[in-house]
Motif scaffolding. Structure first.
Motif, PDB file in Angstrom:
ATOM      1  N   PRO A 270       1.212  -1.171   0.115  1.00 30.82           N
ATOM      2  CA  PRO A 270      -0.027   0.187  -0.634  1.00 30.82           C
ATOM      3  C   PRO A 270       1.229   1.766  -0.100  1.00 30.82           C
ATOM      4  O   PRO A 270       0.388   1.879  -0.537  1.00 30.82           O
ATOM      5  N   SER A 271       1.977   1.412   0.363  1.00 25.58           N
ATOM      6  CA  SER A 271       2.881   2.210   0.332  1.00 25.58           C
ATOM      7  C   SER A 271       3.568   2.540  -0.378  1.00 25.58           C
ATOM      8  O   SER A 271       4.582   4.180  -0.935  1.00 25.58           O
ATOM      9  N   ASN A 272       4.270   1.670  -1.411  1.00 29.24           N
ATOM     10  CA  ASN A 272       4.093   2.091  -3.065  1.00 29.24           C
ATOM     11  C   ASN A 272       3.692   3.164  -3.887  1.00 29.24           C
ATOM     12  O   ASN A 272       2.167   2.872  -3.580  1.00 29.24           O
ATOM     13  N   THR A 273       4.014   4.010  -4.966  1.00 27.06           N
ATOM     14  CA  THR A 273       3.281   4.037  -6.088  1.00 27.06           C
ATOM     15  C   THR A 273       2.405   3.063  -6.510  1.00 27.06           C
ATOM     16  O   THR A 273       0.914   3.457  -7.103  1.00 27.06           O
ATOM     17  N   ASN A 274       3.062   2.171  -7.088  1.00 22.53           N
ATOM     18  CA  ASN A 274       2.377   1.787  -7.881  1.00 22.53           C
ATOM     19  C   ASN A 274       2.218   0.396  -6.313  1.00 22.53           C
ATOM     20  O   ASN A 274       2.918  -0.925  -6.344  1.00 22.53           O
ATOM     21  N   PRO A 275       1.125  -0.273  -6.356  1.00 29.06           N
ATOM     22  CA  PRO A 275       0.672  -0.918  -5.176  1.00 29.06           C
ATOM     23  C   PRO A 275       0.805  -2.171  -5.200  1.00 29.06           C
ATOM     24  O   PRO A 275       1.266  -2.796  -4.256  1.00 29.06           O
ATOM     25  N   PHE A 276       0.710  -2.213  -6.386  1.00 31.46           N
ATOM     26  CA  PHE A 276       0.385  -4.299  -6.882  1.00 31.46           C
ATOM     27  C   PHE A 276       1.743  -5.095  -8.157  1.00 31.46           C
ATOM     28  O   PHE A 276       1.824  -4.117  -8.657  1.00 31.46           O
ATOM     29  N   LEU A 277       1.851  -5.537  -6.948  1.00 34.04           N
ATOM     30  CA  LEU A 277       2.783  -6.669  -7.865  1.00 34.04           C
ATOM     31  C   LEU A 277       2.962  -7.217  -9.643  1.00 34.04           C
ATOM     32  O   LEU A 277       3.867  -7.187 -10.577  1.00 34.04           O
ATOM     33  N   PHE A 278       1.149  -7.074  -9.627  1.00 40.00           N
ATOM     34  CA  PHE A 278       0.657  -7.358 -11.265  1.00 40.00           C
ATOM     35  C   PHE A 278      -0.395  -6.836 -11.336  1.00 40.00           C
ATOM     36  O   PHE A 278      -0.872  -6.450 -10.463  1.00 40.00           O
ATOM     37  N   ALA A 279      -1.002  -6.989 -12.653  1.00 35.78           N
ATOM     38  CA  ALA A 279      -2.566  -6.270 -13.283  1.00 35.78           C
ATOM     39  C   ALA A 279      -3.032  -7.345 -14.503  1.00 35.78           C
ATOM     40  O   ALA A 279      -2.532  -8.547 -14.007  1.00 35.78           O
ATOM     41  N   ALA A 280      -4.340  -6.989 -14.066  1.00 36.90           N
ATOM     42  CA  ALA A 280      -4.939  -7.720 -14.942  1.00 36.90           C
ATOM     43  C   ALA A 280      -3.948  -7.859 -16.220  1.00 36.90           C
ATOM     44  O   ALA A 280      -3.513  -6.419 -17.215  1.00 36.90           O
TER      45      ALA A 280
ATOM     46  N   TYR B  96      13.786  -8.731  -2.059  1.00 37.04           N
ATOM     47  CA  TYR B  96      13.601  -9.631  -3.077  1.00 37.04           C
ATOM     48  C   TYR B  96      13.292  -9.029  -4.113  1.00 37.04           C
ATOM     49  O   TYR B  96      12.566  -8.217  -4.031  1.00 37.04           O
ATOM     50  N   VAL B  97      13.410 -10.086  -4.844  1.00 37.22           N
ATOM     51  CA  VAL B  97      12.825  -9.542  -6.651  1.00 37.22           C
ATOM     52  C   VAL B  97      12.142 -10.412  -6.953  1.00 37.22           C
ATOM     53  O   VAL B  97      13.664 -11.294  -7.768  1.00 37.22           O
ATOM     54  N   PRO B  98      11.009  -9.859  -7.140  1.00 34.50           N
ATOM     55  CA  PRO B  98       9.787 -11.778  -8.228  1.00 34.50           C
ATOM     56  C   PRO B  98      10.909 -11.734  -9.633  1.00 34.50           C
ATOM     57  O   PRO B  98      11.152 -10.706 -10.220  1.00 34.50           O
ATOM     58  N   GLU B  99      11.161 -13.208  -9.699  1.00 40.30           N
ATOM     59  CA  GLU B  99      10.904 -13.481 -11.537  1.00 40.30           C
ATOM     60  C   GLU B  99       9.953 -12.846 -12.144  1.00 40.30           C
ATOM     61  O   GLU B  99       9.485 -13.565 -12.036  1.00 40.30           O
ATOM     62  N   ILE B 100      11.081 -12.392 -13.169  1.00 42.80           N
ATOM     63  CA  ILE B 100       9.314 -11.780 -13.976  1.00 42.80           C
ATOM     64  C   ILE B 100      10.746 -12.316 -15.882  1.00 42.80           C
ATOM     65  O   ILE B 100      11.791 -12.348 -15.984  1.00 42.80           O
ATOM     66  N   SER B 101       9.351 -13.017 -16.025  1.00 44.87           N
ATOM     67  CA  SER B 101       9.622 -13.446 -18.126  1.00 44.87           C
ATOM     68  C   SER B 101       7.910 -12.861 -18.736  1.00 44.87           C
ATOM     69  O   SER B 101       7.647 -12.021 -18.362  1.00 44.87           O
ATOM     70  N   TYR B 102       8.972 -12.844 -20.105  1.00 40.92           N
ATOM     71  CA  TYR B 102       7.393 -12.394 -20.760  1.00 40.92           C
ATOM     72  C   TYR B 102       6.835 -13.684 -21.717  1.00 40.92           C
ATOM     73  O   TYR B 102       7.739 -14.357 -22.516  1.00 40.92           O
ATOM     74  N   MET B 103       5.638 -13.482 -22.351  1.00 39.89           N
ATOM     75  CA  MET B 103       5.398 -14.578 -23.214  1.00 39.89           C
ATOM     76  C   MET B 103       5.595 -14.055 -24.529  1.00 39.89           C
ATOM     77  O   MET B 103       6.400 -12.980 -24.335  1.00 39.89           O
ATOM     78  N   ARG B 104       6.981 -15.315 -25.532  1.00 38.38           N
ATOM     79  CA  ARG B 104       6.113 -15.212 -26.704  1.00 38.38           C
ATOM     80  C   ARG B 104       5.914 -15.700 -27.687  1.00 38.38           C
ATOM     81  O   ARG B 104       5.132 -16.855 -27.608  1.00 38.38           O
TER      82      ARG B 104
END
Length: 247
Positions: free
Chosen positions: A203-213, A239-247
């Protein structure tokens, strides 16, 4: 690709709301249209729009009728719909957030029940649950709670008749043919099969959500030792979550 835009409906939602509904089905194709329109409304907004809320198959726009008329808003949205092209959706590269989960035991007290109900072993349930990324159709219920699509029917179980009054934050569950996890402690009626140490709502972050629709979540099995290592990193803000992208 089918032209779902030809079947779009514009529905009034009181004096301050307008619902743009694409089709009365839940599908990745429909939700891709929802996400495209949402992005256009956010980036090409006009005065008078208060909030844009995407759902499984529609977008609700809340507006101030003293600033923008419903007729002007309808005209604006129809122009945005004309900008959405099938190739735009085909070329999307959605983000995949990899969510570490410790399955079973005290973190997943219902894993054995799910296994018995489905006629599978606990290992098979876990393997199926982690076998694919799940589309985040929408967020709701509690801040950051993801409504996910695509779970295998092989591990579907009816929701509990009597909800638990408190489910720990991070709990991963199954309810019906859906799965997801609870970002904050809350009541719930899903069967708990594991827990993640990461936080999806800040809640304290500018973008409070880790992911979006429109993003995807991929659950990754970890040991209890790894769970506590990651939780300490999360608590320390490292901690930095692992992020990848669809191909």
């Amino acid at each position: 690709m089918k032209d779902y835009k030809s079947e779009v409906k514009m529905l009034d939602a009181g004096e301050y709301g307008l619902v743009i509904e694409f089709e009365a089905v839940i599908s990745p194709e429909i939700n891709a249209l929802v996400q495209q329109l949402t992005k256009l409304l956010v980036h090409k907004t006009i005065d008078g729009i208060i909030e844009v809320v995407p759902t499984y198959k529609s977008v609700t726009v809340y507006f101030n009728p003293l600033v923008v008329t419903r007729e002007c808003l309808l005209y604006f949205i129809k122009k945005l719909l004309a900008e959405i092209k099938p190739q735009d959706m085909d070329q999307l590269t959605p983000k995949i957030v990899h969510v570490p989960v410790c399955y079973g035991g005290v973190f997943g007290p219902d894993l054995e029940f799910v296994a018995r109900y489905t006629g599978l072993s606990s290992r098979e349930v876990t393997t199926i649950h982690t076998s694919m990324p799940y589309l985040v159709y929408m967020l709701g219920f509690t801040p950051g709670f993801p409504y996910l699509g695509g779970m295998s029917e092989r591990i579907a179980v009816p929701r509990q008749e009597k909800p638990r009054s408190k489910i720990p934050a991070g709990s991963v569950g199954i309810g019906g043919n859906q799965t997801g996890f609870y970002p904050i402690e809350s009541p719930g009626e899903w069967w708990l099969i594991g827990r993640t140490p990461i936080k999806a709502f800040h809640p304290s972050n500018t973008n409070p959500f880790l992911f979006a629709a429109g993003d995807y979540l991929h659950f990754v099995e970890i040991t209890m030792e790894q769970y506590f290592i990651i939780r300490r990193e999360v608590e320390a803000g490292k901690y930095v979550p692992e992020i990848s992208y669809m191909r």
